[in-house]
Design a protein around this motif. Structure first.
Motif, PDB file in Angstrom:
ATOM      1  N   PHE A 183      32.740  47.984  47.690  1.00  7.57           N
ATOM      2  CA  PHE A 183      33.954  48.445  48.362  1.00  7.57           C
ATOM      3  C   PHE A 183      35.117  47.465  48.217  1.00  7.57           C
ATOM      4  O   PHE A 183      36.214  47.730  48.701  1.00  7.57           O
ATOM      5  N   GLY A 184      34.874  46.353  47.515  1.00  9.38           N
ATOM      6  CA  GLY A 184      35.981  45.463  47.188  1.00  9.38           C
ATOM      7  C   GLY A 184      36.974  46.114  46.247  1.00  9.38           C
ATOM      8  O   GLY A 184      38.118  45.664  46.121  1.00  9.38           O
ATOM      9  N   SER A 185      36.563  47.184  45.568  1.00 12.21           N
ATOM     10  CA  SER A 185      37.450  47.914  44.650  1.00 12.21           C
ATOM     11  C   SER A 185      37.949  49.222  45.262  1.00 12.21           C
ATOM     12  O   SER A 185      38.458  50.090  44.543  1.00 12.21           O
ATOM     13  N   ILE A 190      41.353  54.455  45.425  1.00 10.00           N
ATOM     14  CA  ILE A 190      42.336  55.312  46.090  1.00 10.00           C
ATOM     15  C   ILE A 190      43.588  55.453  45.227  1.00 10.00           C
ATOM     16  O   ILE A 190      44.177  56.538  45.125  1.00 10.00           O
ATOM     17  N   LYS A 191      43.999  54.382  44.584  1.00 10.37           N
ATOM     18  CA  LYS A 191      45.204  54.424  43.755  1.00 10.37           C
ATOM     19  C   LYS A 191      45.031  55.329  42.546  1.00 10.37           C
ATOM     20  O   LYS A 191      45.936  56.097  42.193  1.00 10.37           O
ATOM     21  N   THR A 192      43.876  55.229  41.890  1.00  9.42           N
ATOM     22  CA  THR A 192      43.680  55.933  40.624  1.00  9.42           C
ATOM     23  C   THR A 192      42.982  57.271  40.773  1.00  9.42           C
ATOM     24  O   THR A 192      43.032  58.117  39.866  1.00  9.42           O
TER      25      THR A 192
END
Length: 298
Positions: A183-185, A190-192
């Motif tokens: 979940f660090g990414s 969410i952005k992509t």
């Protein structure tokens, strides 16, 4: 409004005074200080302190509370405690992960046991182990501090043991380990609009990581099975499969739910556990609940 709950630890100091530390996150729990009675009320959220200990001084964090005050209104500051509880989630899962990874419930055993001895057996720092045991005990009732620097297991802490009949050992290692890292990414996902967990895990995809990481695969399979063992009785009551002859569980893991369905419904002639090849291979290595033949029905 939800009930405001608090978790404060009160430790007596020299001169007959005491300090309270902790966050307003759990229920008010002050077993170490006889004569101190605390009541939290809803919906108007008032905190009543009735003190019968001479010369007692209390502090919540760095804020002093005068002993003569009662009915302290907390409505105005409640949102800050709610948000603090939410944003500290990273800390809570890591505390549980650490206690589980170190197998602290097994080391404590039938206890009570001094932190010093627990630290020696776990090969960790005594001071920092005490801090997380204290948090787990005062906030969640996971372990109990029976005397100063002395802890014993509770019903909740035993769930962290791998040997418990409804163990969450593997589930906690999963959530606090790989999932925590993945979940660090989350922001990039969410952005992509595309899964980006692989960025944090250093693998081409999450599936690649899953298939090439035996420890993760094992924790995922056993953790999921232990959840199924708890939920399957409820699911079985809701299922209407009296006229079904073949049943397929897509992504059935170890096949725990499928086995329970077949055991309760002899009318089903065939059960299929449809899984990835490496999951099926892992199932053959597991000893806690292999898929039996069910008289050729699986």
């Amino acid at each position: 409004m939800e009930d405001l709950r608090a978790s404060l630890h009160v430790k007596a100091e020299a001169g007959g005074s005491a300090k309270a530390s902790g966050g307003i996150l759990g229920h008010l729990h002050m077993p170490h200080l006889p004569g101190l009675h605390v009541n939290a009320h809803a919906p108007d959220v008032k905190l009543d302190l009735n003190l019968s200990v001479p010369d007692l001084k209390l502090g919540v964090g760095c804020l002093p509370i005068k002993p003569e005050l009662t009915g302290i209104e907390l409505s105005a500051i409640r949102p800050m405690f709610v948000w603090r509880n939410a944003v500290n989630g990273y800390l809570y899962i890591q505390i549980l992960y650490t206690l589980t990874k170190l197998r602290i419930p097994d080391i404590v055993g039938k206890g009570p046991k001094l932190v010093k001895q627990i630290a020696i057996d776990a090969h960790v720092n005594e001071e920092f182990l005490y801090r997380i045991l204290h948090v787990a005990a005062t906030m969640w009732g996971i372990f109990k501090e029976t005397a100063e620097f002395t802890f014993e297991n509770t019903e909740l802490s035993l769930f962290l043991s791998e040997s418990h009949h409804i163990s969450i050992y593997n589930l906690v290692l999963l959530e606090g380990g790989v999932y925590y890292q993945a979940f660090g990414s989350f922001l990039e996902t969410i952005k992509t609009g595309k899964p980006k967990a692989s960025l944090s895990l250093g693998a081409p995809s999450f599936l690649d990581f899953y298939s090439n990481n035996p420890e993760f695969s094992l924790n995922f399979s056993i953790g999921s099975t232990n959840v199924s063992l708890v939920l399957s009785p409820l699911l079985l009551q809701a299922l209407d499969v009296d006229k079904v002859q073949t049943i397929v569980d897509i992504g059935g893991g170890q096949g725990s739910l499928l086995l329970d369905i077949l055991a309760q419904h002899p009318n089903i002639n065939e059960g299929i556990n449809f899984e990835l090849p490496f999951v099926i291979e892992n199932n053959l290595k597991l000893t806690n609940r292999k898929l039996p033949a069910q008289n050729g029905r699986v």
